[in-house]
Design an enzyme around this catalytic site. Structure first.
Site, mmCIF file in Angstrom:
data_model
loop_
_atom_site.group_PDB
_atom_site.id
_atom_site.type_symbol
_atom_site.label_atom_id
_atom_site.label_comp_id
_atom_site.label_asym_id
_atom_site.label_seq_id
_atom_site.Cartn_x
_atom_site.Cartn_y
_atom_site.Cartn_z
ATOM 1 N N ARG A 116 0.808 -1.244 0.000
ATOM 2 C CA ARG A 116 0.000 0.000 0.000
ATOM 3 C C ARG A 116 0.833 1.281 0.000
ATOM 4 O O ARG A 116 0.349 2.338 0.373
ATOM 5 C CB ARG A 116 -0.979 0.016 1.184
ATOM 6 C CG ARG A 116 -1.956 -1.130 1.138
ATOM 7 C CD ARG A 116 -3.286 -0.754 1.750
ATOM 8 N NE ARG A 116 -4.242 -1.814 1.524
ATOM 9 C CZ ARG A 116 -4.375 -2.878 2.302
ATOM 10 N NH1 ARG A 116 -3.621 -3.001 3.372
ATOM 11 N NH2 ARG A 116 -5.259 -3.796 2.007
ATOM 12 N N LYS A 138 2.476 11.636 -11.712
ATOM 13 C CA LYS A 138 1.848 10.527 -12.443
ATOM 14 C C LYS A 138 2.761 9.305 -12.405
ATOM 15 O O LYS A 138 3.932 9.403 -12.775
ATOM 16 C CB LYS A 138 1.613 10.906 -13.905
ATOM 17 C CG LYS A 138 0.445 11.843 -14.124
ATOM 18 C CD LYS A 138 0.243 12.072 -15.610
ATOM 19 C CE LYS A 138 -0.936 12.988 -15.886
ATOM 20 N NZ LYS A 138 -1.076 13.293 -17.322
ATOM 21 N N GLU A 180 9.727 18.741 -25.474
ATOM 22 C CA GLU A 180 8.896 19.177 -24.335
ATOM 23 C C GLU A 180 9.319 20.573 -23.879
ATOM 24 O O GLU A 180 8.503 21.369 -23.419
ATOM 25 C CB GLU A 180 8.992 18.185 -23.166
ATOM 26 C CG GLU A 180 8.711 16.724 -23.513
ATOM 27 C CD GLU A 180 7.285 16.432 -23.967
ATOM 28 O OE1 GLU A 180 6.391 17.287 -23.775
ATOM 29 O OE2 GLU A 180 7.076 15.336 -24.543
ATOM 30 N N LYS A 216 6.443 23.393 -15.940
ATOM 31 C CA LYS A 216 5.574 22.218 -15.781
ATOM 32 C C LYS A 216 4.981 22.204 -14.375
ATOM 33 O O LYS A 216 3.802 21.922 -14.179
ATOM 34 C CB LYS A 216 6.339 20.914 -16.064
ATOM 35 C CG LYS A 216 5.457 19.712 -15.721
ATOM 36 C CD LYS A 216 5.537 18.532 -16.600
ATOM 37 C CE LYS A 216 4.410 17.559 -16.228
ATOM 38 N NZ LYS A 216 4.681 16.170 -16.486
ATOM 39 N N GLU A 226 -5.685 17.113 -13.855
ATOM 40 C CA GLU A 226 -5.970 17.363 -15.269
ATOM 41 C C GLU A 226 -7.443 17.623 -15.555
ATOM 42 O O GLU A 226 -8.036 17.033 -16.449
ATOM 43 C CB GLU A 226 -5.444 16.192 -16.117
ATOM 44 C CG GLU A 226 -5.145 16.595 -17.536
ATOM 45 C CD GLU A 226 -4.241 15.602 -18.282
ATOM 46 O OE1 GLU A 226 -3.406 14.948 -17.642
ATOM 47 O OE2 GLU A 226 -4.405 15.513 -19.490
ATOM 48 N N ARG A 230 -4.086 21.917 -16.799
ATOM 49 C CA ARG A 230 -3.017 20.942 -17.087
ATOM 50 C C ARG A 230 -3.085 20.479 -18.555
ATOM 51 O O ARG A 230 -2.096 20.029 -19.123
ATOM 52 C CB ARG A 230 -3.130 19.752 -16.130
ATOM 53 C CG ARG A 230 -1.918 18.822 -16.180
ATOM 54 C CD ARG A 230 -1.897 17.788 -15.056
ATOM 55 N NE ARG A 230 -0.724 16.931 -15.181
ATOM 56 C CZ ARG A 230 -0.184 16.230 -14.194
ATOM 57 N NH1 ARG A 230 -0.705 16.286 -12.991
ATOM 58 N NH2 ARG A 230 0.868 15.466 -14.378
ATOM 59 N N ASN A 234 -0.869 19.339 -23.198
ATOM 60 C CA ASN A 234 -1.171 18.443 -24.319
ATOM 61 C C ASN A 234 -0.899 19.080 -25.674
ATOM 62 O O ASN A 234 -1.080 18.434 -26.709
ATOM 63 C CB ASN A 234 -2.639 17.982 -24.274
ATOM 64 C CG ASN A 234 -2.915 17.132 -23.055
ATOM 65 O OD1 ASN A 234 -1.997 16.545 -22.500
ATOM 66 N ND2 ASN A 234 -4.162 17.083 -22.625
ATOM 67 N N HIS A 237 0.395 17.197 -28.685
ATOM 68 C CA HIS A 237 0.284 15.777 -28.367
ATOM 69 C C HIS A 237 -0.962 15.113 -28.948
ATOM 70 O O HIS A 237 -1.042 13.887 -28.956
ATOM 71 C CB HIS A 237 0.324 15.568 -26.842
ATOM 72 C CG HIS A 237 1.720 15.679 -26.271
ATOM 73 N ND1 HIS A 237 2.453 16.837 -26.344
ATOM 74 C CD2 HIS A 237 2.525 14.764 -25.645
ATOM 75 C CE1 HIS A 237 3.644 16.644 -25.770
ATOM 76 N NE2 HIS A 237 3.707 15.394 -25.342
ATOM 77 N N HIS A 241 0.749 12.276 -30.729
ATOM 78 C CA HIS A 241 0.589 10.909 -30.217
ATOM 79 C C HIS A 241 0.078 9.974 -31.311
ATOM 80 O O HIS A 241 0.475 8.805 -31.370
ATOM 81 C CB HIS A 241 -0.411 10.878 -29.046
ATOM 82 C CG HIS A 241 0.262 10.970 -27.715
ATOM 83 N ND1 HIS A 241 -0.361 11.484 -26.598
ATOM 84 C CD2 HIS A 241 1.511 10.602 -27.313
ATOM 85 C CE1 HIS A 241 0.475 11.439 -25.580
ATOM 86 N NE2 HIS A 241 1.611 10.911 -25.981
ATOM 87 N N HIS A 257 9.422 9.695 -29.222
ATOM 88 C CA HIS A 257 8.276 10.491 -28.762
ATOM 89 C C HIS A 257 8.387 11.962 -29.200
ATOM 90 O O HIS A 257 7.482 12.510 -29.823
ATOM 91 C CB HIS A 257 8.154 10.383 -27.243
ATOM 92 C CG HIS A 257 7.098 11.252 -26.659
ATOM 93 N ND1 HIS A 257 5.754 10.995 -26.826
ATOM 94 C CD2 HIS A 257 7.175 12.395 -25.931
ATOM 95 C CE1 HIS A 257 5.052 11.939 -26.219
ATOM 96 N NE2 HIS A 257 5.893 12.800 -25.664
#
Ligand SMILES: NC(=O)c1ccc[n+]([C@@H]2O[C@H](COP(=O)([O-])OP(=O)(O)OC[C@H]3O[C@@H](n4cnc5c(N)ncnc54)[C@H](O)[C@@H]3O)[C@@H](O)[C@H]2O)c1
Ligand SMILES: [Zn+2]
Length: 356
Positions: A116, A138, A180, A216, A226, A230, A234, A237, A241, A257
């Site tokens: 946990r 994240k 980025e 960031k 998000e 946030r 994107n 992206h 993506h 990427h």
């Protein structure tokens, strides 16, 4: 002089020599056991420098995984949990993730869920993981082809950023991570965007990394889950993506990427000129700069249906609408635009014409 720490939600991002900063942290905290998670490359290039400083003084075990996104999965994660168990990790253990985004994402997920949750530190060693994956909390792993399908929002104890690690990183990975940094300038800071135009990829100035992390961090601390701003991150992206997924499926040497995001930033800048009043002069400035940095890659216009279906399946979208963050100007962005399939195709045609 080392750069000031950046305060995030409940933890700090500190800059400087990784071994020294790690020793400082460990002096102030007590753990029952310490584990390093590394991959085959960071085991060779990043761990030895730290080990030299802490050898003997700080007992620890090492868990090594194979390098590469294909290993960011549940099977490898189970392997990490079992190793922690075999080495006797209890709730007072510390996991130190030393690697790129694959190690920091999966290591933080493994630590956040083991018994946990145990404490973990992030020591990102790629440009991408330093400026992007290092802040925001994240954690996650991929399931089949779906990236980051399972994960948590869990914060580390501290993030340690040491630009010296970049010296062994292949140039293509540096240039990929740089996408980025360009994005951070485009969405919120025009002066920063101008300042990165003279970047030296052989020797990245740590002030550039620091400002990117700061940007960031400002965005993610304002909207940790998000819900709204946030989404600014994107930018580039939505189409990027889709191009990345397409390339992974069809190309012998798939785009990295950041190389795909570079294409996404050009096409989405074109959409910005149509929908968000980005001026033609700034559109040209953005395209010229990005094209001067990235290898040319022609997007297959016959792949358009496949690209659109990737965009529609993206977890960022709701109710079948394709969601975009667009630029009003360099350094100023706005979330929640939708664009038609026809416009998206035209933005790709625009990009393909630029690289003719
Ligand atoms: N959590 C987040 O907010 C967030 C944000 C962006 C990206 N990510 C994730 O990050 C991952 C991509 O990260 P990445 O680009 O760092 O990939 P990566 O971890 O696969 O690293 C790229 C390559 O560089 C090698 N490497 C790492 N450090 C090195 C060094 N100092 N010297 C030599 N080689 C080194 C790695 O072994 C790997 O082969 C993706 O899984 C993505 O989903 C997460
Ligand atoms: Zn990205």
């Amino acid at each position: 002089m080392s750069l000031p720490a950046i305060q995030s939600s409940g933890y700090e991002v500190v800059f400087g020599d990784a071994a020294e900063l790690l020793i400082d942290f460990l002096k102030k905290h007590t753990y029952s056991k310490i584990f390093f998670l590394v991959d085959t490359n960071t085991s060779e290039h990043c761990y030895p420098g730290i080990a030299l400083h802490i050898a003997g003084d700080i007992p620890h075990d090492i868990i090594e995984i194979d390098a590469g996104e294909e290993n960011k999965n549940i099977d490898i994660c189970i392997g990490i949990w079992k190793m922690l168990l075999d080495f006797g990790a209890d709730r007072k253990a510390l996991v130190i993730n030393l690697g790129g985004g694959v190690v920091t994402d999966m290591g933080s997920f493994a630590a956040a869920t083991y018994k946990r949750g145990v404490d973990f530190l992030q020591i990102p060693t790629t440009l991408l993981s330093q400026v992007d994956a290092s802040v925001g909390g994240k954690t996650g792993i991929d399931v089949d082809a779906v990236k980051n399908m399972v994960g948590t929002f869990t914060n580390p104890q501290t993030v340690i950023i040491d630009p010296n690690f970049l010296q062994t990183l292949p140039k293509s990975e540096i240039v990929s991570g740089f996408a980025e940094i360009i994005k951070h300038g485009l969405i919120v800071d025009k002066d920063y965007f101008n300042s990165i135009k003279t970047i030296d990829f052989e020797n990245i100035d740590e002030k550039i990394i620091h400002r990117s992390v700061e940007i960031k961090n400002e965005v993610v601390t304002a909207d940790p889950h998000e819900k709204n701003i946030r989404k600014k991150l994107n930018f580039g992206h939505t189409i990027g993506h889709a191009v990345e997924s397409y390339s992974l499926q069809h190309d012998k040497t798939p785009l990295l990427h950041g190389e795909a995001i570079a294409i996404g930033m050009i096409t989405e800048s074109w959409l910005s000129a149509k929908h968000a009043k980005l001026s033609e002069a700034e559109l040209t400035e953005i395209c010229d700069f990005i094209l001067s940095v990235y290898p040319t890659y022609k997007v297959n216009e016959n792949s358009f249906d496949e690209l659109i279906s990737y965009m529609k399946n993206d977890k960022k979208n709701e109710a079948d609408q394709i969601n975009f963050t667009l630029l009003k100007a360099i350094g100023s962005s706005e979330i929640n635009y939708t664009c038609s399939a026809e416009e998206i195709l035209n933005s790709i045609r625009f990009y393909n014409n630029l690289i003719k």
